[in-house]
Write a protein that holds these residues in place. Structure first.
Motif, PDB file in Angstrom:
ATOM      1  N   ARG A 112      42.644  32.338  31.394  1.00  0.00           N
ATOM      2  CA  ARG A 112      43.841  32.598  32.059  1.00  0.00           C
ATOM      3  C   ARG A 112      43.795  33.381  33.364  1.00  0.00           C
ATOM      4  NH1 ARG A 112      47.001  34.461  26.560  1.00  0.00           N
ATOM      5  NH2 ARG A 112      46.644  32.657  25.159  1.00  0.00           N
ATOM      6  N   LEU A 113      42.800  33.935  33.498  1.00  0.00           N
ATOM      7  CA  LEU A 113      42.647  34.904  34.674  1.00  0.00           C
ATOM      8  C   LEU A 113      42.212  34.159  36.144  1.00  0.00           C
ATOM      9  CD1 LEU A 113      41.038  38.129  33.197  1.00  0.00           C
ATOM     10  CD2 LEU A 113      43.468  37.586  33.080  1.00  0.00           C
ATOM     11  N   LEU A 114      41.802  32.935  35.708  1.00  0.00           N
ATOM     12  CA  LEU A 114      41.515  32.163  37.214  1.00  0.00           C
ATOM     13  C   LEU A 114      42.892  32.192  37.828  1.00  0.00           C
ATOM     14  CD1 LEU A 114      39.145  31.307  35.030  1.00  0.00           C
ATOM     15  CD2 LEU A 114      39.074  29.219  36.300  1.00  0.00           C
ATOM     16  N   SER A 115      42.553  32.257  39.227  1.00  0.00           N
ATOM     17  CA  SER A 115      43.647  32.076  40.366  1.00  0.00           C
ATOM     18  C   SER A 115      43.472  31.174  41.196  1.00  0.00           C
ATOM     19  CB  SER A 115      43.408  33.441  40.972  1.00  0.00           C
ATOM     20  OG  SER A 115      43.630  34.707  40.164  1.00  0.00           O
ATOM     21  N   TYR A 116      44.597  30.266  41.608  1.00  0.00           N
ATOM     22  CA  TYR A 116      44.599  29.459  42.554  1.00  0.00           C
ATOM     23  C   TYR A 116      45.741  29.711  43.513  1.00  0.00           C
ATOM     24  CZ  TYR A 116      41.924  27.307  38.780  1.00  0.00           C
ATOM     25  OH  TYR A 116      41.144  26.750  37.683  1.00  0.00           O
ATOM     26  N   PRO A 117      45.602  29.001  44.648  1.00  0.00           N
ATOM     27  CA  PRO A 117      46.737  29.283  45.775  1.00  0.00           C
ATOM     28  C   PRO A 117      47.705  28.435  45.336  1.00  0.00           C
ATOM     29  CG  PRO A 117      44.895  27.946  46.555  1.00  0.00           C
ATOM     30  CD  PRO A 117      44.530  28.447  45.299  1.00  0.00           C
ATOM     31  N   PRO A 118      49.078  28.622  45.969  1.00  0.00           N
ATOM     32  CA  PRO A 118      49.162  29.909  46.778  1.00  0.00           C
ATOM     33  C   PRO A 118      49.372  31.083  46.079  1.00  0.00           C
ATOM     34  CG  PRO A 118      51.235  28.601  46.404  1.00  0.00           C
ATOM     35  CD  PRO A 118      50.261  27.630  45.664  1.00  0.00           C
ATOM     36  N   PHE A 119      49.176  32.175  46.963  1.00  0.00           N
ATOM     37  CA  PHE A 119      49.073  33.529  46.141  1.00  0.00           C
ATOM     38  C   PHE A 119      50.323  34.275  46.877  1.00  0.00           C
ATOM     39  CE2 PHE A 119      44.614  32.133  46.348  1.00  0.00           C
ATOM     40  CZ  PHE A 119      44.183  32.315  45.000  1.00  0.00           C
ATOM     41  N   ARG A 151      45.415  40.350  41.403  1.00  0.00           N
ATOM     42  CA  ARG A 151      44.143  39.953  40.904  1.00  0.00           C
ATOM     43  C   ARG A 151      43.315  39.723  41.836  1.00  0.00           C
ATOM     44  NH1 ARG A 151      45.465  36.317  37.054  1.00  0.00           N
ATOM     45  NH2 ARG A 151      46.099  38.140  35.574  1.00  0.00           N
ATOM     46  N   LEU A 152      43.591  39.063  43.094  1.00  0.00           N
ATOM     47  CA  LEU A 152      42.609  38.375  44.113  1.00  0.00           C
ATOM     48  C   LEU A 152      42.509  39.801  45.038  1.00  0.00           C
ATOM     49  CD1 LEU A 152      41.271  36.133  45.517  1.00  0.00           C
ATOM     50  CD2 LEU A 152      43.464  36.204  46.725  1.00  0.00           C
ATOM     51  N   ILE A 153      43.246  40.491  45.467  1.00  0.00           N
ATOM     52  CA  ILE A 153      43.314  41.672  46.221  1.00  0.00           C
ATOM     53  C   ILE A 153      42.666  43.058  45.755  1.00  0.00           C
ATOM     54  CG2 ILE A 153      44.772  40.710  47.745  1.00  0.00           C
ATOM     55  CD1 ILE A 153      46.788  43.077  47.005  1.00  0.00           C
ATOM     56  N   SER A 194      37.357  30.215  39.965  1.00  0.00           N
ATOM     57  CA  SER A 194      37.797  28.961  40.107  1.00  0.00           C
ATOM     58  C   SER A 194      36.667  28.184  41.325  1.00  0.00           C
ATOM     59  CB  SER A 194      39.266  28.720  40.499  1.00  0.00           C
ATOM     60  OG  SER A 194      39.423  29.571  41.470  1.00  0.00           O
ATOM     61  N   ALA A 195      36.666  28.922  42.415  1.00  0.00           N
ATOM     62  CA  ALA A 195      35.978  28.391  43.644  1.00  0.00           C
ATOM     63  C   ALA A 195      35.317  29.623  44.338  1.00  0.00           C
ATOM     64  CB  ALA A 195      36.691  27.279  44.103  1.00  0.00           C
ATOM     65  N   PRO A 196      34.286  30.164  44.045  1.00  0.00           N
ATOM     66  CA  PRO A 196      33.999  31.359  44.783  1.00  0.00           C
ATOM     67  C   PRO A 196      33.952  31.448  46.070  1.00  0.00           C
ATOM     68  CG  PRO A 196      32.330  31.078  42.965  1.00  0.00           C
ATOM     69  CD  PRO A 196      33.218  29.723  43.135  1.00  0.00           C
ATOM     70  N   LEU A 197      33.711  30.535  46.815  1.00  0.00           N
ATOM     71  CA  LEU A 197      33.636  30.554  48.416  1.00  0.00           C
ATOM     72  C   LEU A 197      35.147  30.145  48.963  1.00  0.00           C
ATOM     73  CD1 LEU A 197      30.485  28.457  49.324  1.00  0.00           C
ATOM     74  CD2 LEU A 197      30.917  30.786  49.477  1.00  0.00           C
ATOM     75  N   GLU A 198      35.780  29.536  48.351  1.00  0.00           N
ATOM     76  CA  GLU A 198      37.250  29.453  48.782  1.00  0.00           C
ATOM     77  C   GLU A 198      38.140  30.424  48.327  1.00  0.00           C
ATOM     78  OE1 GLU A 198      38.844  25.799  47.020  1.00  0.00           O
ATOM     79  OE2 GLU A 198      37.104  24.506  47.800  1.00  0.00           O
ATOM     80  N   ARG A 199      37.875  31.125  47.093  1.00  0.00           N
ATOM     81  CA  ARG A 199      38.457  32.124  46.617  1.00  0.00           C
ATOM     82  C   ARG A 199      38.254  33.410  47.529  1.00  0.00           C
ATOM     83  NH1 ARG A 199      40.236  28.401  44.262  1.00  0.00           N
ATOM     84  NH2 ARG A 199      41.246  28.423  46.282  1.00  0.00           N
ATOM     85  N   PHE A 200      37.031  33.636  48.179  1.00  0.00           N
ATOM     86  CA  PHE A 200      36.765  34.667  49.069  1.00  0.00           C
ATOM     87  C   PHE A 200      37.263  34.393  50.207  1.00  0.00           C
ATOM     88  CE2 PHE A 200      33.853  36.342  52.240  1.00  0.00           C
ATOM     89  CZ  PHE A 200      33.762  37.827  51.808  1.00  0.00           C
ATOM     90  N   GLY A 201      37.552  33.152  50.688  1.00  0.00           N
ATOM     91  CA  GLY A 201      38.256  32.949  52.089  1.00  0.00           C
ATOM     92  C   GLY A 201      39.872  33.452  51.736  1.00  0.00           C
ATOM     93  N   ASP A 202      40.439  33.159  50.484  1.00  0.00           N
ATOM     94  CA  ASP A 202      41.669  33.535  50.325  1.00  0.00           C
ATOM     95  C   ASP A 202      41.766  34.912  50.034  1.00  0.00           C
ATOM     96  OD1 ASP A 202      42.362  30.779  50.109  1.00  0.00           O
ATOM     97  OD2 ASP A 202      42.055  30.875  47.861  1.00  0.00           O
ATOM     98  N   LEU A 203      40.946  35.652  49.715  1.00  0.00           N
ATOM     99  CA  LEU A 203      40.822  37.284  49.628  1.00  0.00           C
ATOM    100  C   LEU A 203      40.901  37.653  50.997  1.00  0.00           C
ATOM    101  CD1 LEU A 203      40.461  39.939  48.416  1.00  0.00           C
ATOM    102  CD2 LEU A 203      37.844  39.367  48.267  1.00  0.00           C
ATOM    103  N   LEU A 204      40.005  37.027  51.733  1.00  0.00           N
ATOM    104  CA  LEU A 204      40.271  37.693  53.490  1.00  0.00           C
ATOM    105  C   LEU A 204      41.550  37.398  53.873  1.00  0.00           C
ATOM    106  CD1 LEU A 204      36.627  36.716  54.540  1.00  0.00           C
ATOM    107  CD2 LEU A 204      37.172  38.915  53.687  1.00  0.00           C
ATOM    108  N   ALA A 205      41.999  36.439  53.790  1.00  0.00           N
ATOM    109  CA  ALA A 205      43.406  35.922  54.175  1.00  0.00           C
ATOM    110  C   ALA A 205      44.608  36.844  53.618  1.00  0.00           C
ATOM    111  CB  ALA A 205      43.717  34.565  54.041  1.00  0.00           C
TER     112      ALA A 205
END
Length: 434
Positions: free
Chosen positions: A47-54, A63-65, A275-286
């Motif tokens: 349940r803690l997995l995160s998906y865009p949009p954030f 959870r992401l930031i 859920s997708a480490p590389l993509e979520r890392f990009g989302d984190l930076l954004a």
């Protein structure tokens, strides 16, 4: 005797936690501690997995930031204290769109007893950071530097304010300093046995992952520790002899492996990235960039010009008073003003170093930087402070929390500077008497 001295310093840190001034981000961290219940009560980490949009202030966004370590420790604290999940404040913990009074009226500020419990883990980790400052100081400057560094750190009002709160700074300081200590062991211990070498590098990787999972800006500690280890390996490689070159190459290999393990463990501790480490890392930076833009827009003195950023790097470690809030409207509430006044009147709020004492510590830190460069054992202190200072040149906000990673190396440099200055004066008087 050192044990009693350190025990008293740690006790001082802990005793001030219940009375430290409240910050809205504490409520957010407490709210997000529901992740602990999701994992250990519901046994549903998926349940803690995160998906865009954030969306801003959504659970996925928070959870992401934010790091994960603090909210798990807060959850463990209220669980052990016998509080149910229903004791947590409503989403998103603190509503910055409401006034202070409206947040209190709608239950967004937890009860005092609950907050004391929620702050326990952060205060304990700040106490652990005091011990680590002593250990690091002992290795770079002996007993005098260890005593001075741990004492200045434990009485530092900015460290106490941020480290006692139920926020991410206490964990970041503790695990960041543990990582620096691990790097110190690697550099100072030589090659030794393979088992001990692997143990030191494993400690570096684990501490690095916990630092990143505590607060993302803890990456500054990673940069300093790994830069120091890399410089040491390169220095060894410059020495003549094939054996030394091979050992240096082996250290670089361990450095790379340790870095990979650090990142892997960080992802493992960060469900928002699963859920997708590389993509979520990009989302984190954004998401972090978006949040920074908002913070700059609401702060009347941001972005700071370059000369102001340089000045803040010099001022923040010792001469700037503790900043209890960042949003100006926060200080307009009478309840907040009373709370700040009561805390500042308490002897548990630390030693306000001010312009005189703080200025002297700043001068000693400068002397310490020069003195440290004279000895390989302590030269890394200047490198550490330099890495942090360079990173802060990119900071557009005059928010004191962002300067917290600069305080430990500045304190250690001040301790080395005081020890060095004492030695110079002592030798001068000895020669005069002779």
């Amino acid at each position: 005797m050192p044990a009693l001295f350190l025990a008293l310093l740690v006790l001082y840190v802990l005793l001030g936690a219940p009375s430290v001034t409240f910050h809205g981000d504490e409520a957010m961290q407490v709210y997000m501690s529901s992740d602990y219940a999701t994992i250990f009560f519901d046994r549903a980490p998926e349940r803690l997995l995160s998906y865009p949009p954030f969306a801003i202030d959504s659970d996925a966004h928070l959870r992401l930031i934010n790091g994960s370590v603090n909210r798990y420790l807060i959850g463990l604290s209220w669980h052990l204290g016998g509080y149910p999940r229903e004791s947590l404040p409503p989403r998103p913990g603190w509503d910055w769109g409401l006034s202070y009074a409206d947040n209190v009226a709608t239950g967004h500020r937890p009860a005092p007893d609950f907050m004391t419990l929620a702050r326990a883990s952060s205060a304990l980790l700040t106490g652990a950071a005091v011990l680590l400052m002593f250990a690091i100081g002992w290795r770079v400057g002996g007993a005098p530097a260890a005593v001075l560094a741990s004492l200045i750190f434990a009485l530092h009002p900015v460290v106490l304010l941020n480290g006692r709160r139920a926020m991410q700074e206490g964990a970041m300081l503790a695990f960041g300093l543990l990582m620096v200590y691990a790097a110190l062991l690697i550099v100072s211990a030589g090659d030794g046995t393979r088992r001990r070498a692997v143990g030191r590098w494993t400690l570096l990787a684990a501490a690095g992952a916990l630092t990143l999972a505590s607060k993302h800006s803890g990456v500054i500690f990673l940069a300093a520790a790994y830069a120091w280890a890399a410089v040491d390996a390169a220095w060894r490689g410059l020495r003549l002899g094939d054996l030394t070159m091979r050992r240096a190459a082996g250290r670089f290999a361990l450095l790379i492996i340790s870095g990979v393990v650090t990142l892997a463990l960080w992802v493992a501790l960060s469900p928002a990235l699963w859920s997708a480490p590389l993509e979520r890392f990009g989302d984190l930076l954004a998401a972090r960039a978006e949040l920074l833009d908002i913070q700059v827009a609401i702060d009347p003195v941001a972005p700071m010009p370059f000369d102001q950023r340089l000045l803040e790097i010099v001022r923040q470690p010792f001469t700037t008073p503790a900043q209890h809030f960042e949003v100006a409207s926060w200080g307009e509430a009478p309840a907040v003003q009373d709370e700040i006044a009561a805390y500042l009147a308490s002897p548990l709020s630390g030693a306000p170093y001010g312009v005189v004492v703080g200025g002297a510590l700043t001068v000693f830190a400068g002397i310490g930087a020069v003195a440290a460069l004279r000895r390989r054992q302590s030269a890394w202190l200047a490198l550490w402070a330099g890495v942090v200072a360079l990173s802060l040149l990119a900071n557009p906000l005059p928010w004191q929390r962002y300067y917290l990673p600069l305080i430990p190396p500045a304190i250690l440099l001040a301790a080395v500077g005081m020890r060095y200055s004492y030695g110079v004066v002592r030798r001068a008087f000895s020669e005069k008497d002779a």
